[in-house]
Design a protein around this motif. Structure first.
Motif, PDB file in Angstrom:
ATOM      1  N   ALA A 141       0.830  -1.206   0.000  1.00 39.04           N
ATOM      2  CA  ALA A 141       0.000   0.000   0.000  1.00 39.04           C
ATOM      3  C   ALA A 141       0.864   1.256   0.000  1.00 39.04           C
ATOM      4  O   ALA A 141       0.345   2.362  -0.161  1.00 39.04           O
ATOM      5  CB  ALA A 141      -0.921  -0.008   1.220  1.00 39.04           C
ATOM      6  N   GLY A 142       2.150   1.103   0.201  1.00 35.75           N
ATOM      7  CA  GLY A 142       3.044   2.255   0.220  1.00 35.75           C
ATOM      8  C   GLY A 142       2.819   3.165   1.413  1.00 35.75           C
ATOM      9  O   GLY A 142       2.887   4.390   1.299  1.00 35.75           O
ATOM     10  N   TRP A 155       3.116   2.573  11.043  1.00 37.52           N
ATOM     11  CA  TRP A 155       2.207   3.207  12.006  1.00 37.52           C
ATOM     12  C   TRP A 155       0.865   3.533  11.368  1.00 37.52           C
ATOM     13  O   TRP A 155      -0.182   3.464  12.014  1.00 37.52           O
ATOM     14  CB  TRP A 155       2.829   4.477  12.615  1.00 37.52           C
ATOM     15  N   LEU A 156       0.886   3.857  10.078  1.00 38.90           N
ATOM     16  CA  LEU A 156      -0.378   4.198   9.421  1.00 38.90           C
ATOM     17  C   LEU A 156      -1.195   2.932   9.162  1.00 38.90           C
ATOM     18  O   LEU A 156      -2.425   2.941   9.225  1.00 38.90           O
ATOM     19  CB  LEU A 156      -0.088   4.950   8.119  1.00 38.90           C
ATOM     20  N   GLU A 206      -2.846   2.367  12.482  1.00 36.50           N
ATOM     21  CA  GLU A 206      -3.998   3.254  12.706  1.00 36.50           C
ATOM     22  C   GLU A 206      -5.196   2.826  11.877  1.00 36.50           C
ATOM     23  O   GLU A 206      -6.337   2.910  12.314  1.00 36.50           O
ATOM     24  CB  GLU A 206      -3.627   4.704  12.376  1.00 36.50           C
ATOM     25  N   SER A 207      -4.907   2.377  10.674  1.00 34.13           N
ATOM     26  CA  SER A 207      -5.991   1.904   9.823  1.00 34.13           C
ATOM     27  C   SER A 207      -6.631   0.667  10.441  1.00 34.13           C
ATOM     28  O   SER A 207      -7.854   0.537  10.484  1.00 34.13           O
ATOM     29  CB  SER A 207      -5.460   1.564   8.429  1.00 34.13           C
ATOM     30  N   ALA A 219      -8.935   1.486  13.118  1.00 29.37           N
ATOM     31  CA  ALA A 219     -10.237   2.000  12.669  1.00 29.37           C
ATOM     32  C   ALA A 219     -11.126   0.891  12.111  1.00 29.37           C
ATOM     33  O   ALA A 219     -12.346   0.998  12.146  1.00 29.37           O
ATOM     34  CB  ALA A 219     -10.032   3.083  11.602  1.00 29.37           C
ATOM     35  N   GLU A 221      -9.652  -7.420   6.653  1.00 27.55           N
ATOM     36  CA  GLU A 221     -10.414  -6.334   6.050  1.00 27.55           C
ATOM     37  C   GLU A 221      -9.526  -5.107   5.842  1.00 27.55           C
ATOM     38  O   GLU A 221      -9.604  -4.444   4.805  1.00 27.55           O
ATOM     39  CB  GLU A 221     -11.616  -5.980   6.927  1.00 27.55           C
ATOM     40  N   SER A 268      -7.511  -5.583   2.825  1.00 29.87           N
ATOM     41  CA  SER A 268      -8.306  -5.492   1.600  1.00 29.87           C
ATOM     42  C   SER A 268      -8.640  -4.051   1.246  1.00 29.87           C
ATOM     43  O   SER A 268      -8.739  -3.705   0.085  1.00 29.87           O
ATOM     44  CB  SER A 268      -9.588  -6.316   1.744  1.00 29.87           C
ATOM     45  N   LEU A 269      -8.801  -3.210   2.279  1.00 35.70           N
ATOM     46  CA  LEU A 269      -9.181  -1.816   2.019  1.00 35.70           C
ATOM     47  C   LEU A 269      -7.981  -0.950   1.659  1.00 35.70           C
ATOM     48  O   LEU A 269      -8.116   0.062   0.987  1.00 35.70           O
ATOM     49  CB  LEU A 269      -9.874  -1.224   3.252  1.00 35.70           C
ATOM     50  N   LEU A 270      -6.799  -1.350   2.141  1.00 30.32           N
ATOM     51  CA  LEU A 270      -5.628  -0.489   1.963  1.00 30.32           C
ATOM     52  C   LEU A 270      -4.988  -0.591   0.585  1.00 30.32           C
ATOM     53  O   LEU A 270      -4.421   0.373   0.091  1.00 30.32           O
ATOM     54  CB  LEU A 270      -4.561  -0.849   3.002  1.00 30.32           C
ATOM     55  N   PRO A 312      -4.190  -0.368  -3.072  1.00 29.04           N
ATOM     56  CA  PRO A 312      -4.776   0.549  -4.042  1.00 29.04           C
ATOM     57  C   PRO A 312      -5.327  -0.126  -5.290  1.00 29.04           C
ATOM     58  O   PRO A 312      -6.309   0.329  -5.851  1.00 29.04           O
ATOM     59  CB  PRO A 312      -3.614   1.485  -4.398  1.00 29.04           C
ATOM     60  N   GLU A 361      -7.346  -2.482  -7.680  1.00 26.67           N
ATOM     61  CA  GLU A 361      -8.522  -3.348  -7.665  1.00 26.67           C
ATOM     62  C   GLU A 361      -8.425  -4.293  -8.847  1.00 26.67           C
ATOM     63  O   GLU A 361      -8.632  -3.901  -9.988  1.00 26.67           O
ATOM     64  CB  GLU A 361      -9.809  -2.531  -7.784  1.00 26.67           C
ATOM     65  N   GLN A 364     -11.737  -6.087  -4.010  1.00 21.10           N
ATOM     66  CA  GLN A 364     -11.672  -5.875  -2.559  1.00 21.10           C
ATOM     67  C   GLN A 364     -12.329  -6.992  -1.742  1.00 21.10           C
ATOM     68  O   GLN A 364     -11.709  -7.533  -0.821  1.00 21.10           O
ATOM     69  CB  GLN A 364     -12.238  -4.494  -2.202  1.00 21.10           C
TER      70      GLN A 364
END
Lengths: 331, 538
Positions: B65-66, B70-71, B74-75, B78, B84, B87-89, B91, B93, B133
């Motif tokens: 995801a580049g 730490w990010l 945080e993701s 959330a 999941e 799958s969301l991170l 980029p 598809e 996704q």
């Protein structure tokens, strides 16, 4: 400092005005009419021309307007509005004082939306950006695809004789989806809108946004058959007795938050549509780069995360302090 | 893989058992047997060891995801689910690759085992890019293995049985046997000669209906068989084809957990099925039932050590004889079945493990009612009243078998939400909200804070942390899996409560590890506890 928060909002000393103040002030300049940006009680309001009707509806009185791109001198500041692409009349506010340019983004998105003008890049020295969806998990699919999903969801439900109830925010999301569905209103079924949406729909129609006919379900005769219809309702209507009039109902919600499974499930709705009027993570980064700003101030949302990420990219970024806005309520 | 992804999402997005069952059934009707077998492997928690760990997944996903670690964290914070988040991170598809679930596992995932870390990383990252996704989400779920979709072995069994048009207990038996995820899976489950399964097959349990009337309404006392309502695990002991099977009421084969009963059952003649209650039993003092909490120490583990065997010995308190001489005797009247049961057990000359549930005799209902007051001291729950002419029926029916429990009121409820306690329980989730069934949904019913032992509290706390579905402020929701028996003193209607009912002094009597959540009580059952004057109000 051209703009700095005081106890009432973001204040411009050079022009003696506030932008999106949260307490009553003498002169309020408003990015858009959503409740977390436009609050009643100020002496005067100024907004972008297309936002006149929604804002005066919300503020309960007349407001002053300025066309997009037109410049107005207020004290020592020059102010202009530029399309933010968020909702009807939403604007970025450009403030220039002595050659230094600041832009307050308000809420924005980069995707086309038939109910408002496309976001415009405004070069500036300091860019105050929203960060509602400031996490890389937020990436939107093309809106056309989601709108099409909503249409086929409605169509499928209608085929099964069910009533589709779609929860959307009162201003913006509702009209964006309604405008898209206008060409299907006679093919699939009837469209209705909850009473809380009627005035805003009217404000949009008066602003020349073409919306399908959408009467208030409460105005129908008793035992009216809603099967096959699509009902727009504000999220607050979920679970209220108002819902009982719809037999065999299926519920949906259109919001950027629907991207995360847990949020969808918590709301106990049947279907979530990831459709947002805000910038997703790539759009936020793209926009920040496009403005050419030397300094970024993040507000509204995941400010700390965005700021840390931008700083690691070598940008001068900071979080706007002392904003009393509630965290993470998308509008 | 696409079908399996859709199945997973369908299971995940509903809390309704009926909808889950329908989704599973539809999947099994269309999936190739090899895929279905793999799906069952995962859904019933038998997944194979995966060649990558969560740490690697995090690292590779952050790289793909580049974004900095730490990010990613945080993701994850959330989202609350590793697969999941991944799958969301990412980029890109992709389009779901046209491979079956079995191909994904057999040709791709499992062969990674022998590869180097770099090869694994490259492979996983490439596959992530191929998928859309939802596909990425479910594929990563296969890697991380945290499957919380509220599907029990029983539900899978039911769905397979319906899809393959087979008896559920034949499927249950066969699923417990030896099988591999291969093309013969359906053929194996559908084998028309069910003698393999028949030999282990239990009868559906007949359950007593709660009794809340005057006993005189039952008529002549002499036509009723009165027994203590023992507080253990209802079970059937099956002796057939030279083998022993012990089934719990949760439709689980528990033979290995109770070796002393299995051993004693060898003394029974082939073709015998006894219905009874497994109880923890003190061997000193010439025998007495031990509290249910002792028996609980024997649950929740597949095999039992010597120490535990000697500390918590168990017995079978025999209630009924369902099969004898290889014949189904359930329609024979109870008094005849009882006679035969007594005969069989007497022949074993009062075996210490196979005991006969004593029949209580009283001159009048009044005399028996007094006896009933001893229930609490005796660690039993009251009486069971069985019509002497009754057949051994199916399920729970009014009229012939009654459970006449002593107060307090009691309900089996399912844990829905938990909140941290205060004081010394501040760091633990100890404040629980429980639900009961309304149709196929769980309705929040009561809150309770006390009743569990410290060890149980820690165990529940661990379950909550590891299975949290969502967090709302200090409250967490969990999948409906834990069943607790709730006791309370009073019950009345309430407009303030969502269930329409308020109870007084609710507390947890015990953790019903033996009960599947589907068997928790329904709001109708609870309503029936209301005083007669309130029962019919709306």
């Amino acid at each position: 400092m051209i703009l700095a928060p005081d106890d009432k909002g973001l204040y411009c000393p050079a022009g003696d005005f506030h932008i999106d103040p949260w307490r009553p002030v003498k002169k309020a300049i408003i990015t858009h009419a959503h409740g977390d940006h436009a609050r009643p009680g100020s002496k005067s309001y100024l907004c972008a021309l297309p936002g006149e009707r929604p804002l005066s509806l919300r503020m309960g009185g007349s407001v002053q307007t300025l066309a997009y791109g037109e410049r107005l001198t207020i004290g020592n500041a020059t102010v202009s509005f530029h399309p933010a692409g968020h909702v009807l009349g939403s604007a970025q506010i450009r403030v220039e004082v002595g050659g230094e340019v600041w832009v307050v983004s308000g809420d924005y998105k980069r995707e086309p939306d038939s109910t408002c003008e496309l976001f415009e890049i405004v070069e500036c020295h300091t860019f105050i950006t929203e960060s509602t969806f400031g996490l890389p998990i937020y990436r939107w699919q093309p809106a056309d695809q989601i709108l099409n999903d909503i249409r086929s969801w409605w169509q499928g439900n209608a085929k099964d004789g069910k009533t589709s109830i779609l929860f959307c925010y009162v201003m913006g999301k509702t009209q964006r989806i309604m405008a898209y569905l206008k060409k299907y209103e006679n093919d699939i079924g009837k469209i209705y809108a909850h009473g809380a949406l009627q005035q805003m729909n009217e404000a949009y129609r008066q602003s020349s946004v073409a919306l399908p006919t959408a009467p208030n379900p409460v105005d129908m005769e008793a035992k009216h058959n809603f099967s096959g219809a699509l009902i727009f309702a504000p999220p607050s209507a979920q679970g209220t007795p108002w819902m009982r009039r719809f037999k065999k109902q299926v519920t949906g919600r259109a919001s950027g938050w629907m991207r995360v499974r847990g949020r969808r499930r918590r709301l106990a709705i049947d279907r979530g549509f990831v459709l947002s009027d805000h910038a997703d993570w790539p759009q936020l980064l793209q926009t920040i780069a496009d403005t050419g700003a030397e300094r970024i101030i993040a507000t509204h949302g995941s400010t700390a995360t965005l700021v840390r990420f931008l700083r690691e990219q070598g940008l001068a970024a900071e979080a706007m302090v002392s904003t009393p806005w509630e965290e993470a309520e998308e509008m | 893989m696409q079908e399996f992804t859709q199945l997973f999402i369908a299971l995940d997005e509903t809390n309704k058992t009926s909808a889950k069952l329908a989704a599973l059934q539809a999947y099994f009707q269309h999936a190739p047997p090899r895929d279905a077998a793999w799906a069952v492997t995962y859904l019933t928690g038998r997944r194979p060891k995966t060649p990558v760990n969560a740490g690697q997944i995090r690292r590779w996903a952050a790289l793909a995801a580049g974004i900095p670690d730490w990010l990613f964290d945080e993701s994850y914070e959330a989202v609350g689910d590793l697969a999941e988040t991944v799958s969301l991170l990412l980029p890109v598809e992709g389009k779901s690759a046209p491979l079956t679930l079995a191909q994904w596992l057999e040709e791709r995932l499992l062969p990674l085992a022998g590869k180097t870390e770099e090869e694994k990383q490259l492979a996983i990252q490439t596959w992530w890019e191929e998928l859309d996704q939802p596909g990425r989400f479910v594929f990563t779920k296969l890697l991380t293995g945290a499957w919380r979709v509220g599907v029990s072995q029983r539900l899978v069994t039911r769905a397979l049985a319906a899809a393959l048009d087979m008896e559920a207990d034949v499927i249950a038996h066969r699923l417990m046997g030896e099988w591999q995820p291969d093309d013969s899976f359906y053929a194996f489950l559908q084998e028309p000669d069910t003698s393999d399964a028949d030999v282990s097959k239990p009868y559906p349990f007949y359950l007593a209906y709660p009794f809340d009337d005057e006993p005189t309404s039952l008529g002549e006392i002499g036509s009723w068989q009165v027994e203590w309502k023992w507080d253990g695990i209802r079970a059937q002991v099956i002796r057939r084809g030279g083998q022993i099977f012990i089934w719990s009421r949760g439709e689980e084969l528990v033979t290995e957990r109770f070796p002393e009963i299995a051993e004693a059952a060898k003394l029974l003649a082939d073709g015998t099925v006894i219905d009874g209650e497994i109880l923890a039993w003190s061997v000193e003092e010439n025998g007495a039932v031990l509290p249910f909490s002792q028996l609980q120490r024997r649950l929740g583990r597949k095999t039992v050590g010597k120490k535990l065997l000697s500390e918590v010995p168990v017995i079978l308190m025999a209630y009924d004889l369902l099969e004898w001489g290889g014949e189904d005797r359930r329609t024979t009247p109870l008094y005849e079945r009882r006679q035969q049961l007594e005969l069989i057990l007497t022949k074993l000359s009062d075996h210490p493990v196979l005991r006969l549930s004593p029949v209580l005799v009283g001159e009048s209902w009044r005399a028996l009612e007094q006896k009933r007051q001893e229930s609490r001291e005796r660690l039993v729950e009251g009486f069971v009243l069985k019509s002497k002419d009754s057949a051994y029926g199916v399920g729970r029916k009014r009229g012939e078998w009654w459970k006449w429990k002593v107060d307090p009121f009691s309900a089996d409820v399912v844990l829905l939400y938990a909140q941290r306690g205060s004081g010394r329980r501040a760091s633990l989730y100890t404040d629980y909200t429980f639900g009961v069934w309304q149709g196929d949904q769980l309705l929040p019913f009561a809150k309770a804070y006390s009743g569990l032992s410290d060890a149980e509290i820690r165990e529940v706390d661990r379950f909550i942390r590891q299975n949290t579905l969502e967090k709302f402020g200090p409250v967490r929701s969990v999948p409906p899996k834990l069943v607790m028996e709730l006791h309370f003193e009073g019950i009345r209607r309430s407009k303030r409560h969502k269930s329409g009912i308020a109870v007084r002094f609710p507390r947890i009597a015990r953790w019903r590890k033996d009960k599947p959540p589907e068997e928790a009580d329904s709001i109708e059952t609870i309503m029936a506890l209301l005083p007669a004057s309130e029962r019919n109000l709306q």
